[in-house]
Write a protein that holds these residues in place. Structure first.
Motif, PDB file in Angstrom:
ATOM      1  N   GLN A  63     -11.892  -4.118  -0.557  1.00  0.00           N
ATOM      2  CA  GLN A  63     -13.404  -4.648   0.172  1.00  0.00           C
ATOM      3  C   GLN A  63     -14.079  -5.666  -0.675  1.00  0.00           C
ATOM      4  O   GLN A  63     -15.028  -6.538   0.097  1.00  0.00           O
ATOM      5  CB  GLN A  63     -14.347  -3.275   0.044  1.00  0.00           C
ATOM      6  CG  GLN A  63     -13.870  -2.310   0.941  1.00  0.00           C
ATOM      7  CD  GLN A  63     -13.514  -2.720   2.652  1.00  0.00           C
ATOM      8  OE1 GLN A  63     -14.518  -3.243   3.109  1.00  0.00           O
ATOM      9  NE2 GLN A  63     -12.477  -2.565   3.132  1.00  0.00           N
ATOM     10  N   TRP A  70      -8.515   0.424  -2.063  1.00  0.00           N
ATOM     11  CA  TRP A  70      -9.620   0.312  -0.997  1.00  0.00           C
ATOM     12  C   TRP A  70     -10.888  -0.620  -1.528  1.00  0.00           C
ATOM     13  O   TRP A  70     -11.356  -1.461  -0.981  1.00  0.00           O
ATOM     14  CB  TRP A  70     -10.081   1.377  -0.315  1.00  0.00           C
ATOM     15  CG  TRP A  70     -11.214   1.474   1.107  1.00  0.00           C
ATOM     16  CD1 TRP A  70     -10.812   0.755   2.237  1.00  0.00           C
ATOM     17  CD2 TRP A  70     -12.673   1.364   0.804  1.00  0.00           C
ATOM     18  NE1 TRP A  70     -11.930   0.566   3.060  1.00  0.00           N
ATOM     19  CE2 TRP A  70     -13.078   0.892   2.087  1.00  0.00           C
ATOM     20  CE3 TRP A  70     -13.287   1.625  -0.275  1.00  0.00           C
ATOM     21  CZ2 TRP A  70     -14.398   1.173   2.304  1.00  0.00           C
ATOM     22  CZ3 TRP A  70     -14.845   1.649   0.221  1.00  0.00           C
ATOM     23  CH2 TRP A  70     -15.148   1.332   1.378  1.00  0.00           C
ATOM     24  N   ARG A  90       0.834  -1.002  -0.034  1.00  0.00           N
ATOM     25  CA  ARG A  90      -0.046   0.034  -0.200  1.00  0.00           C
ATOM     26  C   ARG A  90       0.999   1.388   0.034  1.00  0.00           C
ATOM     27  O   ARG A  90       0.676   2.198  -0.905  1.00  0.00           O
ATOM     28  CB  ARG A  90      -1.041   0.029   1.251  1.00  0.00           C
ATOM     29  CG  ARG A  90      -1.901  -1.144   1.300  1.00  0.00           C
ATOM     30  CD  ARG A  90      -2.808  -1.334   2.518  1.00  0.00           C
ATOM     31  NE  ARG A  90      -3.602  -2.177   2.562  1.00  0.00           N
ATOM     32  CZ  ARG A  90      -4.386  -2.719   3.618  1.00  0.00           C
ATOM     33  NH1 ARG A  90      -3.710  -2.289   4.739  1.00  0.00           N
ATOM     34  NH2 ARG A  90      -5.289  -3.720   3.424  1.00  0.00           N
TER      35      ARG A  90
END
Length: 213
Positions: free
Chosen positions: A172, A168, A120
């Motif tokens: 998810q 993100w 990340r």
């Protein structure tokens, strides 16, 4: 029972499973969010001229395809999920070159979480670098309506934030959706241009001498 009837039966069976139904609905909602973001442009760019240049360039068209049309609009998702993919590739290569990283990957859940966190961070760095490249190119070809430091800072921040948000969304989908979030986002971007490509092909064929009236 024909093939279509079998498909409909299996599809109805899938939606009868509550957990699977919820995962599919969640994934579709994330898809909707990802597509809406491609239509929110970053300020200060001549979108019409950029669209014309993208249509005339194979390279720009290729980049635009993987961004789901976001590149030609310089939307908040213009960089797409590509920085995250590049970051993942970098760590995959480093695991082969650097034994310490490979050892961390073999530590189980904690090791994988650590590598994911590093991925990340590297994604943010790559997104900033690519954002600088995009801004420099846009300004060099005269597509920026208000060139200067302000344009660079705001656009780089916008593009980087867009990539982080897509990262993100992908995570998810992997956790709460049907899995393989990043791959599904790439697939979504690629097929989003399919209807336009079909329409363009039909229009080209209408003017072709090989088309039978």
């Amino acid at each position: 029972m024909g093939l279509i009837e079998k498909f409909e039966t299996k599809l109805r069976g899938i939606f009868k499973i509550p957990e699977l139904r919820e995962r599919i609905i969640f994934t579709l909602l994330m898809f909707l969010v990802a597509r809406v973001g491609t239509y929110i442009p970053a300020p200060g760019v001549d979108i019409d001229r950029l669209a014309q240049m993208t249509a005339q360039s194979d390279l720009l068209g290729y980049i635009n395809m993987f961004s789901g049309g976001a590149f030609q609009r310089v939307s908040i998702f213009a960089l797409g999920i590509v920085p995250y993919i590049n970051s993942s590739i970098v760590f995959s290569l480093l695991a082969v070159i650097i034994p310490k990283i490979e050892e961390i990957q073999k530590e189980g859940e904690s090791g994988r979480n650590k590598i994911t966190q590093w991925t990340r961070y590297l994604t943010i760095v790559i997104a900033i670098v690519q954002g600088v490249g995009v801004c420099t190119w846009l300004q060099s070809v005269g597509l920026v309506t208000t060139p200067g430091v302000t344009f660079f800072l705001t656009t780089i921040a916008t593009l980087t934030a867009g990539t982080i948000f897509l990262m993100w969304v992908g995570e998810q989908i992997s956790i709460k959706g049907i899995g393989n979030g990043v791959s599904l986002l790439i697939f979504l971007n690629v097929i989003s241009g399919a209807p336009g490509a079909v329409i363009q092909t039909i229009q080209d064929m209408r003017g072709s001498k090989f088309l039978i009236p």
